[in-house]
Design a protein around this motif. Structure first.
Motif, mmCIF file in Angstrom:
data_model
loop_
_atom_site.group_PDB
_atom_site.id
_atom_site.type_symbol
_atom_site.label_atom_id
_atom_site.label_comp_id
_atom_site.label_asym_id
_atom_site.label_seq_id
_atom_site.Cartn_x
_atom_site.Cartn_y
_atom_site.Cartn_z
ATOM 1 N N LYS A 74 4.819 -10.643 -6.006
ATOM 2 C CA LYS A 74 4.442 -11.945 -6.560
ATOM 3 C C LYS A 74 3.932 -11.811 -7.994
ATOM 4 O O LYS A 74 3.966 -12.776 -8.755
ATOM 5 N N SER A 75 3.492 -10.613 -8.367
ATOM 6 C CA SER A 75 3.023 -10.368 -9.730
ATOM 7 C C SER A 75 4.166 -9.996 -10.665
ATOM 8 O O SER A 75 3.940 -9.770 -11.854
ATOM 9 N N GLY A 76 5.385 -9.910 -10.123
ATOM 10 C CA GLY A 76 6.551 -9.649 -10.956
ATOM 11 C C GLY A 76 7.071 -8.231 -10.925
ATOM 12 O O GLY A 76 8.099 -7.936 -11.540
ATOM 13 N N LEU A 77 6.392 -7.330 -10.222
ATOM 14 C CA LEU A 77 6.863 -5.959 -10.165
ATOM 15 C C LEU A 77 8.068 -5.855 -9.236
ATOM 16 O O LEU A 77 8.178 -6.604 -8.260
ATOM 17 N N LEU A 78 8.939 -4.921 -9.544
ATOM 18 C CA LEU A 78 10.161 -4.714 -8.773
ATOM 19 C C LEU A 78 10.084 -3.383 -8.034
ATOM 20 O O LEU A 78 9.586 -2.394 -8.582
ATOM 21 N N PHE A 79 10.612 -3.370 -6.811
ATOM 22 C CA PHE A 79 10.645 -2.135 -6.031
ATOM 23 C C PHE A 79 11.428 -1.080 -6.799
ATOM 24 O O PHE A 79 12.538 -1.326 -7.266
ATOM 25 N N LEU A 80 10.844 0.099 -6.944
ATOM 26 C CA LEU A 80 11.496 1.195 -7.654
ATOM 27 C C LEU A 80 11.970 2.282 -6.696
ATOM 28 O O LEU A 80 13.120 2.703 -6.752
ATOM 29 N N ARG A 81 11.081 2.731 -5.790
ATOM 30 C CA ARG A 81 11.468 3.843 -4.914
ATOM 31 C C ARG A 81 10.488 3.996 -3.760
ATOM 32 O O ARG A 81 9.360 3.531 -3.820
ATOM 33 N N SER A 82 10.965 4.690 -2.733
ATOM 34 C CA SER A 82 10.115 5.172 -1.642
ATOM 35 C C SER A 82 9.920 6.660 -1.869
ATOM 36 O O SER A 82 10.812 7.339 -2.383
ATOM 37 N N PHE A 83 8.763 7.161 -1.491
ATOM 38 C CA PHE A 83 8.515 8.591 -1.655
ATOM 39 C C PHE A 83 7.473 9.038 -0.635
ATOM 40 O O PHE A 83 6.791 8.211 -0.023
ATOM 41 N N THR A 84 7.372 10.338 -0.473
ATOM 42 C CA THR A 84 6.379 10.915 0.419
ATOM 43 C C THR A 84 5.383 11.677 -0.428
ATOM 44 O O THR A 84 5.772 12.578 -1.176
ATOM 45 N N GLY A 85 4.126 11.274 -0.368
ATOM 46 C CA GLY A 85 3.071 11.932 -1.135
ATOM 47 C C GLY A 85 2.338 12.945 -0.288
ATOM 48 O O GLY A 85 2.554 13.046 0.920
ATOM 49 N N ASP A 86 1.502 13.692 -0.939
ATOM 50 C CA ASP A 86 0.669 14.666 -0.236
ATOM 51 C C ASP A 86 -0.634 13.986 0.162
ATOM 52 O O ASP A 86 -1.438 13.625 -0.693
ATOM 53 N N TRP A 87 -0.811 13.777 1.440
ATOM 54 C CA TRP A 87 -2.048 13.190 1.948
ATOM 55 C C TRP A 87 -2.956 14.330 2.369
ATOM 56 O O TRP A 87 -2.596 15.115 3.252
ATOM 57 N N PRO A 88 -4.135 14.446 1.764
ATOM 58 C CA PRO A 88 -5.049 15.521 2.166
ATOM 59 C C PRO A 88 -5.365 15.449 3.656
ATOM 60 O O PRO A 88 -5.522 16.458 4.319
ATOM 61 N N GLU A 89 -5.438 14.220 4.161
ATOM 62 C CA GLU A 89 -5.689 14.003 5.577
ATOM 63 C C GLU A 89 -4.846 12.809 6.002
ATOM 64 O O GLU A 89 -4.992 11.709 5.470
ATOM 65 N N ALA A 90 -3.930 13.025 6.919
ATOM 66 C CA ALA A 90 -3.038 11.948 7.355
ATOM 67 C C ALA A 90 -3.846 10.796 7.955
ATOM 68 O O ALA A 90 -4.853 11.004 8.627
ATOM 69 N N ILE A 91 -3.393 9.574 7.661
ATOM 70 C CA ILE A 91 -4.001 8.376 8.244
ATOM 71 C C ILE A 91 -2.882 7.570 8.894
ATOM 72 O O ILE A 91 -1.703 7.762 8.563
ATOM 73 N N PRO A 92 -3.204 6.669 9.810
ATOM 74 C CA PRO A 92 -2.154 5.888 10.459
ATOM 75 C C PRO A 92 -1.283 5.162 9.431
ATOM 76 O O PRO A 92 -1.786 4.484 8.536
ATOM 77 N N GLY A 93 0.024 5.372 9.536
ATOM 78 C CA GLY A 93 0.983 4.759 8.630
ATOM 79 C C GLY A 93 1.456 5.677 7.525
ATOM 80 O O GLY A 93 2.497 5.442 6.920
ATOM 81 N N SER A 94 0.707 6.754 7.256
ATOM 82 C CA SER A 94 1.098 7.652 6.159
ATOM 83 C C SER A 94 2.415 8.371 6.458
ATOM 84 O O SER A 94 3.105 8.796 5.538
ATOM 85 N N GLU A 95 2.764 8.447 7.733
ATOM 86 C CA GLU A 95 4.035 9.100 8.089
ATOM 87 C C GLU A 95 5.248 8.327 7.577
ATOM 88 O O GLU A 95 6.353 8.866 7.485
ATOM 89 N N HIS A 96 5.056 7.063 7.199
ATOM 90 C CA HIS A 96 6.158 6.245 6.669
ATOM 91 C C HIS A 96 6.306 6.373 5.157
ATOM 92 O O HIS A 96 7.203 5.781 4.569
ATOM 93 N N GLY A 97 5.409 7.120 4.530
ATOM 94 C CA GLY A 97 5.492 7.359 3.100
ATOM 95 C C GLY A 97 4.904 6.236 2.269
ATOM 96 O O GLY A 97 4.162 5.382 2.762
ATOM 97 N N GLU A 98 5.252 6.259 0.999
ATOM 98 C CA GLU A 98 4.717 5.300 0.039
ATOM 99 C C GLU A 98 5.855 4.641 -0.724
ATOM 100 O O GLU A 98 7.006 5.087 -0.671
ATOM 101 N N VAL A 99 5.519 3.588 -1.446
ATOM 102 C CA VAL A 99 6.489 2.882 -2.285
ATOM 103 C C VAL A 99 5.899 2.729 -3.681
ATOM 104 O O VAL A 99 4.683 2.640 -3.854
ATOM 105 N N GLU A 100 6.779 2.710 -4.661
ATOM 106 C CA GLU A 100 6.376 2.485 -6.047
ATOM 107 C C GLU A 100 7.106 1.262 -6.569
ATOM 108 O O GLU A 100 8.303 1.077 -6.315
ATOM 109 N N TYR A 101 6.364 0.432 -7.299
ATOM 110 C CA TYR A 101 6.908 -0.759 -7.946
ATOM 111 C C TYR A 101 6.716 -0.615 -9.450
ATOM 112 O O TYR A 101 5.816 0.106 -9.906
#
Length: 195
Positions: A148-175
């Motif tokens: 809604k702020s005008g950013l466009l989806f750029l990519r999905s990626f997997t980051g390094d989580w020092p400690e996994a949290i629920p949902g982190s297994e699905h990775g991250e997205v960048e806009y």
């Protein structure tokens, strides 16, 4: 106190050390922190020694901050914060957008309102060329604000989580939003008006 930016309903101002209690309350709401650290509590000592120094940092390229306390203009109530900081301390070309608002603020359009105003200020006054933002793939609310702020989806990626949290297994997205894309979408622009 000097206000960095005003919108219809928000005032964004620099943080001070007096904001420690506001930040402590914000970072100790498990729902607010769900996609940050899994909802774990934060100590007041961590707020004072780790969080506040980061929020009080001045960026040489702007001679200003990159994190802003958000207050409701009508009441002066602390709502949370916005991040709009250069990724390189000495170059304002690329900035990261972020936000963390208390639960009482959710669903009221504050995150989008503040984000849009920061983006506009960045492109018109601060020498910004691109705005980037990222979140967990499963954080639908934050992704909606980015879109809604005008950013466009750029990519999905997997980051390094020092400690996994629920949902982190699905990775991250960048806009991303570039100056050129922002200019094309501005009100009054013939091409942007037809979209």
């Amino acid at each position: 106190m000097t206000v960095f930016l005003r919108t219809e309903r928000l005032a964004l101002r620099p943080f001070t050390t007096a904001d420690a209690d506001h930040l402590f309350a914000l970072d100790n709401d498990p729902e607010v922190m769900r996609f940050i650290n899994g909802g774990r509590p934060t100590t007041l000592e961590a707020i004072r020694t780790r969080t506040l120094p980061r929020l009080l940092h001045d960026h040489p390229c702007w001679e200003n901050r990159g994190f802003w306390a958000a207050e409701e203009r009508a009441t002066g109530a602390f709502l949370g914060w916005f991040e709009f900081r250069p990724l390189d301390d000495n170059d304002p070309a690329t900035v990261e957008l972020g936000y963390r608002l208390n639960r009482a603020s959710w669903g009221r359009g504050y995150a989008t309102e503040g984000s849009r105003a920061l983006i506009d200020k960045g492109f018109t006054e601060l020498g910004v060329e691109s705005v980037t933002a990222n979140t967990m793939t499963v954080n639908a609310g934050s992704r909606r604000v980015m879109e809604k702020s005008g950013l466009l989806f750029l990519r999905s990626f997997t980051g390094d989580w020092p400690e996994a949290i629920p949902g982190s297994e699905h990775g991250e997205v960048e806009y991303l939003l570039t100056r050129a894309d922002w200019q094309r979408r501005r009100p009054g622009d013939a091409e942007g008006a037809s979209e």
